[in-house]
Structure formats: C-alpha cells, structure tokens
Design an enzyme around this catalytic site. Sequence first.
Site, PDB file in Angstrom:
ATOM      1  N   PRO A  26       0.823  -1.220   0.000  1.00 33.64           N
ATOM      2  CA  PRO A  26       0.000   0.000   0.000  1.00 33.64           C
ATOM      3  C   PRO A  26       0.852   1.263   0.000  1.00 33.64           C
ATOM      4  CG  PRO A  26      -0.667  -1.487   1.782  1.00 33.64           C
ATOM      5  CD  PRO A  26       0.545  -2.090   1.157  1.00 33.64           C
ATOM      6  N   ASP A  83      -8.432   5.297 -25.315  1.00 34.37           N
ATOM      7  CA  ASP A  83      -8.820   4.888 -23.968  1.00 34.37           C
ATOM      8  C   ASP A  83      -8.615   6.014 -22.967  1.00 34.37           C
ATOM      9  OD1 ASP A  83      -9.705   2.314 -24.228  1.00 34.37           O
ATOM     10  OD2 ASP A  83      -7.786   1.367 -23.753  1.00 34.37           O
ATOM     11  N   GLU A 101       0.865  -9.131   7.481  1.00 28.30           N
ATOM     12  CA  GLU A 101       1.105  -7.698   7.672  1.00 28.30           C
ATOM     13  C   GLU A 101       2.105  -7.159   6.653  1.00 28.30           C
ATOM     14  OE1 GLU A 101      -0.551  -5.583   9.567  1.00 28.30           O
ATOM     15  OE2 GLU A 101      -1.801  -7.308  10.024  1.00 28.30           O
ATOM     16  N   ARG A 160      -3.005  -5.829 -22.085  1.00 27.16           N
ATOM     17  CA  ARG A 160      -3.817  -5.287 -23.189  1.00 27.16           C
ATOM     18  C   ARG A 160      -3.069  -4.242 -23.997  1.00 27.16           C
ATOM     19  NH1 ARG A 160      -6.662  -0.787 -22.352  1.00 27.16           N
ATOM     20  NH2 ARG A 160      -8.564  -1.419 -23.417  1.00 27.16           N
TER      21      ARG A 160
HETATM   22  N1  SAM Z   1       0.431  -3.862   7.078  1.00 28.07           N
HETATM   23  C1  SAM Z   1       0.522  -3.417   5.736  1.00 28.07           C
HETATM   24  C2  SAM Z   1       0.413  -1.898   5.680  1.00 28.07           C
HETATM   25  O1  SAM Z   1      -0.287  -1.338   6.506  1.00 28.07           O
HETATM   26  O2  SAM Z   1       1.003  -1.284   4.772  1.00 28.07           O
HETATM   27  C3  SAM Z   1      -0.588  -4.022   4.875  1.00 28.07           C
HETATM   28  C4  SAM Z   1      -0.385  -5.453   4.570  1.00 28.07           C
HETATM   29  S1  SAM Z   1      -1.640  -6.116   3.553  1.00 28.07           S
HETATM   30  C5  SAM Z   1      -2.790  -6.709   4.723  1.00 28.07           C
HETATM   31  C6  SAM Z   1      -0.921  -7.565   2.902  1.00 28.07           C
HETATM   32  C7  SAM Z   1      -0.381  -7.446   1.502  1.00 28.07           C
HETATM   33  O3  SAM Z   1      -1.417  -7.075   0.612  1.00 28.07           O
HETATM   34  C8  SAM Z   1       0.704  -6.419   1.285  1.00 28.07           C
HETATM   35  O4  SAM Z   1       1.972  -6.914   1.652  1.00 28.07           O
HETATM   36  C9  SAM Z   1       0.608  -6.157  -0.204  1.00 28.07           C
HETATM   37  O5  SAM Z   1       1.339  -7.096  -0.960  1.00 28.07           O
HETATM   38  C10 SAM Z   1      -0.877  -6.341  -0.464  1.00 28.07           C
HETATM   39  N2  SAM Z   1      -1.597  -5.068  -0.526  1.00 28.07           N
HETATM   40  C11 SAM Z   1      -2.471  -4.583   0.381  1.00 28.07           C
HETATM   41  N3  SAM Z   1      -2.969  -3.408  -0.011  1.00 28.07           N
HETATM   42  C12 SAM Z   1      -2.400  -3.127  -1.189  1.00 28.07           C
HETATM   43  C13 SAM Z   1      -2.504  -2.030  -2.093  1.00 28.07           C
HETATM   44  N4  SAM Z   1      -3.287  -0.990  -1.844  1.00 28.07           N
HETATM   45  N5  SAM Z   1      -1.776  -2.082  -3.217  1.00 28.07           N
HETATM   46  C14 SAM Z   1      -0.975  -3.113  -3.500  1.00 28.07           C
HETATM   47  N6  SAM Z   1      -0.824  -4.183  -2.664  1.00 28.07           N
HETATM   48  C15 SAM Z   1      -1.535  -4.188  -1.527  1.00 28.07           C
END
Ligand code: SAM
Length: 238
Positions: A87, A166, A114, A151
């Site tokens: 994230p 697009d 996490e 794509r």
């Molecule tokens: N504890 C982390 C934080 O607060 O940044 C979030 C971990 S999330 C529950 C588990 C995994 O989901 C991450 O390691 C990532 O690979 C993926 N993930 C979650 N949200 C994401 C997002 N907005 N974009 C891309 N990957 C995401």
Amino acid sequence: MRIETLSIFPEMFETVMATSILGRARQRGALEYVGHDLRNWTHDNHRTVDDEIYGGGPGQLLKPEPVYEALDDLLKDAPATVIIFTPGGEPFNQAMAEELACAQRLLMICGRYEGFDERVYSLAHRQISLGDYVLTGGELAAMVVSDAVCRLLPGVLGSDLSIVDDSFSQGLLEYPQYTRPETYRGQQVPEVLLSGNHAAIDKWRRKMSIIKTAELRPDLLAASGLSEAEIQKALEEE
Ligand code: SAM
C-alpha cells in the site's frame, strides 16, 4: 512478455490468467505466465513463510529468507523487472502500465499477513500500490497490473487502435460511446454519431472527452497540458 508471480496462493491466478484477453494472449504466445509458490523456498515440514513481528504487535510478517532464495533461483539465468506490491508503493496508473509493457519479463511479488520484513523491499525495482486502501494480499494487485499491461502488448487486442482513445492514454477520459438501439427509454444517441461525418464525429468526441474529464476528473484536466482556451471552448459548447 513473460509475467511471473510469487505468492503463497498461486491458485488464485489460474482463472484470471486463462480467461478472455489474457488467456488468448497466452494462447497466441504474446504473453507467457508462470505462477510460483513462495512455499517452494521453505525448508521446514510446515513450509513456513511467516513469523512474529519484532517489537510486538498483532499479526505475522512474511520472512525474508523464502523471498531472497526464490529470487536467487528465479533471476539466476535472466533479469526481470521485480515488483513488490505494498500500500505504500507508487500509485499504479496508465503511464506506469505503459512503462511496464516495455519490459521483457516482470516478476511480481505478492504480500500477505502484515506484509514483508523490511529487508525484502530492497529486492524490488518498483514498489507499487493499487490505491489508498489495504487489501488482504498482493495477488489481486498482480492480476490488475497483469491485465492493464497485457492489453497494451502489440497484437493482444483486436485492434491496436482501441487503446489510443482509452481513458488516461492522452490525459483525458474517453468520450461517451453508444451502441444500438438509437433510442432507449427516451434517451437518444447524439445525432452527430449517426451522421457519417467523420470530421464532425472526431470534433464532437474531443469536445466530449474534455467535458467528461472536467465533470468527473478535473484533476486530470489540470495536468493534461490542454490550453485554457481549448478547455473553455469545449465547456461553452456543451
Ligand atoms: N500492514 C501493511 C500496511 O499497513 O502497509 C498491509 C499489509 S496487507 C494486509 C498484505 C499485503 O497485501 C501487502 O503486503 C501487499 O502485498 C498487499 N496489498 C495490500 N494493499 C495493497 C494495495 N493498496 N496495493 C498493492 N498491494 C496491496
């Protein structure tokens, strides 16, 4: 292009990577896909990929060793653009999809729990986020990026022209489009689209792209490089 994913749920990709445009791209050889199970790089009977977090706190973290060992193996013969989904990464957008579509090989690492031990992030060329929200895992993010990138590959869509107009390709949203019937529940297809006058249709589409972008995504319009005069003219003609 070759796309590879590293995840503890490789089965999640099976349908998406075999269906519709992605599936056809693979059949035609425009896209190669291989899903790797991160647990293949563990050494205990339970195939453990996660552990408790130093300093305390809820949840588990993905351990560094399986990810490092996986990359040692997967990158030993050929390079790849390595992506980690988090994230906190750069927000994914069309411009990034266009850059990634130029790569020969993408290796996408999907988090769970996490997220990853902090030492894992240095393995990535890019840390990518789908947006400002938290998913349970990176698999959906990898599917979204694969779809958006695939794509754009030459020959993957029926007509390469379909990506030119697009949304986001030229900094604007796509113009409104219609199909039959000409009138539906009192709503008429704009006259100009039935006229056969291609110059007039192009002009209308350009104007409507600007109007739609101004209504729905004014932030894009500001960054589009369009002159104030062109924007004003389109909005006044509405
Ligand atoms: N504890 C982390 C934080 O607060 O940044 C979030 C971990 S999330 C529950 C588990 C995994 O989901 C991450 O390691 C990532 O690979 C993926 N993930 C979650 N949200 C994401 C997002 N907005 N974009 C891309 N990957 C995401």
